[in-house]
Design a protein around this motif. Structure first.
Motif, PDB file in Angstrom:
ATOM      1  N   HIS A 162      -6.899   0.615  -8.381  1.00 49.08           N
ATOM      2  CA  HIS A 162      -7.918  -0.149  -7.669  1.00 49.08           C
ATOM      3  C   HIS A 162      -8.918   0.751  -6.958  1.00 49.08           C
ATOM      4  N   ALA A 171       2.191   1.956  -3.495  1.00 47.15           N
ATOM      5  CA  ALA A 171       1.216   2.131  -4.569  1.00 47.15           C
ATOM      6  C   ALA A 171       1.243   3.570  -5.063  1.00 47.15           C
ATOM      7  N   GLU A 172       1.007   3.729  -6.352  1.00 48.48           N
ATOM      8  CA  GLU A 172       0.986   5.066  -6.930  1.00 48.48           C
ATOM      9  C   GLU A 172      -0.216   5.840  -6.386  1.00 48.48           C
ATOM     10  N   GLN A 173      -0.014   7.134  -6.108  1.00 45.76           N
ATOM     11  CA  GLN A 173      -1.051   7.935  -5.487  1.00 45.76           C
ATOM     12  C   GLN A 173      -1.900   8.688  -6.500  1.00 45.76           C
ATOM     13  N   GLN A 214      -4.627   1.538  -1.317  1.00 46.14           N
ATOM     14  CA  GLN A 214      -4.116   2.845  -1.731  1.00 46.14           C
ATOM     15  C   GLN A 214      -3.718   2.906  -3.200  1.00 46.14           C
ATOM     16  N   SER A 215      -3.928   1.829  -3.935  1.00 41.61           N
ATOM     17  CA  SER A 215      -3.586   1.817  -5.356  1.00 41.61           C
ATOM     18  C   SER A 215      -4.528   2.726  -6.132  1.00 41.61           C
ATOM     19  N   ALA A 238       0.830  -1.204   0.000  1.00 37.03           N
ATOM     20  CA  ALA A 238       0.000   0.000   0.000  1.00 37.03           C
ATOM     21  C   ALA A 238       0.865   1.255   0.000  1.00 37.03           C
ATOM     22  N   THR A 256      -4.463  -3.467  -1.907  1.00 40.00           N
ATOM     23  CA  THR A 256      -4.899  -2.587  -2.999  1.00 40.00           C
ATOM     24  C   THR A 256      -5.587  -1.322  -2.491  1.00 40.00           C
ATOM     25  N   ASP A 269      -8.735  -9.092  -6.484  1.00 39.07           N
ATOM     26  CA  ASP A 269      -8.555  -7.777  -5.877  1.00 39.07           C
ATOM     27  C   ASP A 269      -9.811  -7.290  -5.167  1.00 39.07           C
TER      28      ASP A 269
END
Length: 307
Positions: free
Chosen positions: A286, A89-91, A282-283, A86, A280, A150
Motif C-alpha cells: 500500500h 505488515a511486511e516491511q 506500514q504495508s 500495521a 495500511t 484502502d
C-alpha cells in the motif's frame, strides 16, 4: 482481581464483532459478513455486555444503535486493530513478485485524470496485484472506516487522528459549451454566466459542485436547466445546444474537440487529496501504491486531461 478476570474473557475476534455490529447496525448483517450464525454474534455481544457492564446496543426500529459507551469503545478498538495490522505488515516490498489487492475509492474526475495512467503503470510494475476501483461520492470516510477501501481520492475533507492525508493536485473550474454558443467567443462574465442555461452534474444527487457554493456567496442563484447523475455523455448532450456545464479544468480538456472551454468567472480551487488509515500505513504494497498514485497525479500538467 475481578476486573482482570473480566478482561481475560476478551479476544480480538470478539472486538472485531463489536466493531462490525456497530458499523452495520445489525446482528444478522454482521453474522452474514462473518459467515457465522446470528446466535454466535448475539452470544459474543452478550459476553461483551457483561465485561463492559453496558448494554452496548439498543434496538431502534430495524437497527441496533450503539450506546455512548459502545461508540467510544468501538473507536478505541478500531484504532487498536489498525495499529496491530500495521505492526504485522511486511516491511519490504518487491512489486514484481507482489500479490494481493488494492481498493481505490474515487469519483469520475479522479478516474479520468489519474486512473488510466496509474492502472497502466501498476500492471507493468506489479502484474499480480489486483486493482479494484469503486465509487466514492461523499462516502469516502465511511468506506475507509469500514475497511471497504484502502485509499480515497477526492476533493473531500476527512478529519480525525485515525486518518492520514497527502495533497495530490489542485484543479479549477471551467465552462464547456458548443463552439457555436455566443458565450464561447469572449471571456465569460458573471452576468453572462447567470443568464446561461446550465447543466449540473450532481453524482446521483450526492454531491454539489464547489462552484455552486461560490456563486451563492456572491448572491448568484444556480438554477440548472438540466441535471445529470454523472459526466457520462456530457459532451454529446452539450453538442449543438445552448447548454453549458461547469466542470474541473483537467476533466474538460479530456473531452473531445467538439466543445469549447472557457474560464469560469470565479476562481474556485478544487483540492484533490489522498486519504488512508493506519491499517495500511506500514504495508509495503500500500505504501508503494500510494507513492505511485501521487506520482501519477502530480505528473499531470495543469489543464491536461486523460485523453
Amino acid at each position: 482481581m475481578g476486573q482482570k478476570q473480566h478482561l481475560d474473557g476478551i479476544d480480538l475476534g470478539s472486538l472485531k464483532v463489536l466493531v462490525l455490529v456497530c458499523d452495520l447496525g445489525s446482528f444478522s448483517a454482521a453474522a452474514n459478513r462473518l459467515q457465522v450464525n446470528q446466535s454466535t454474534v448475539s452470544y459474543t455481544v452478550e459476553r461483551l455486555r457483561t465485561v463492559f457492564r453496558d448494554p452496548l446496543f439498543l434496538r431502534q426500529g430495524n437497527r441496533m444503535l450503539p450506546t455512548e459507551k459502545c461508540s467510544e469503545l468501538t473507536e478505541t478498538v478500531r484504532r487498536m486493530l489498525d495499529q496491530l495490522l500495521a505492526f504485522t505488515a511486511e516491511q519490504t516490498f518487491d512489486p514484481t513478485s507482489a500479490t494481493g489487492a488494492v481498493t481505490v475509492s474515487c469519483n469520475f474526475h479522479e478516474r479520468q485524470i489519474v486512473m488510466p495512467e496509474f492502472c497502466a503503470r501498476l500492471r507493468r510494475a506489479a502484474p499480480n496485484v489486483r486493482l479494484v476501483v469503486r465509487e466514492s461520492a461523499v462516502h469516502g470516510k465511511r468506506q475507509l472506516k469500514q475497511n471497504e477501501c484502502d485509499v480515497v481520492l477526492g476533493p473531500i475533507e476527512i478529519f480525525g487522528e485515525a486518518y492520514f492525508r497527502t495533497h495530490l493536485f489542485t484543479d479549477r473550474y471551467v465552462c464547456v459549451m458548443d463552439p457555436g454558443n455566443p458565450l464561447a467567443q469572449a471571456p465569460l462574465s458573471l452576468s453572462d454566466y447567470r443568464s446561461a442555461r446550465h447543466i449540473q452534474v450532481n453524482h446521483n444527487g450526492e454531491w454539489r459542485g464547489l462552484y455552486i457554493a461560490a456563486l451563492g456567496a456572491k448572491g448568484i442563484p444556480f438554477e440548472p436547466a438540466v441535471v445529470l447523475p454523472s459526466h457520462d455523455n456530457l459532451e454529446r448532450i452539450i453538442a449543438g445546444s445552448d447548454l453549458i456545464a461547469t466542470i474541473p479544468g483537467r476533466l474538460a480538456h479530456g473531452l473531445s474537440d467538439r466543445l469549447s472551454v472557457v474560464d469560469f468567472p470565479l476562481d474556485v480551487p478544487i483540492h484533490i487529496d489522498m486519504y488512508w488509515t493506519a491499517r495500511t500505513a506500514q504495508s509495503g504494497l500500500h505504501r508503494w501504491v500510494r507513492q505511485l498514485l501521487a506520482e501519477v497525479a502530480r505528473s499531470r500538467p495543469e489543464g491536461d486531461g486523460a485523453s
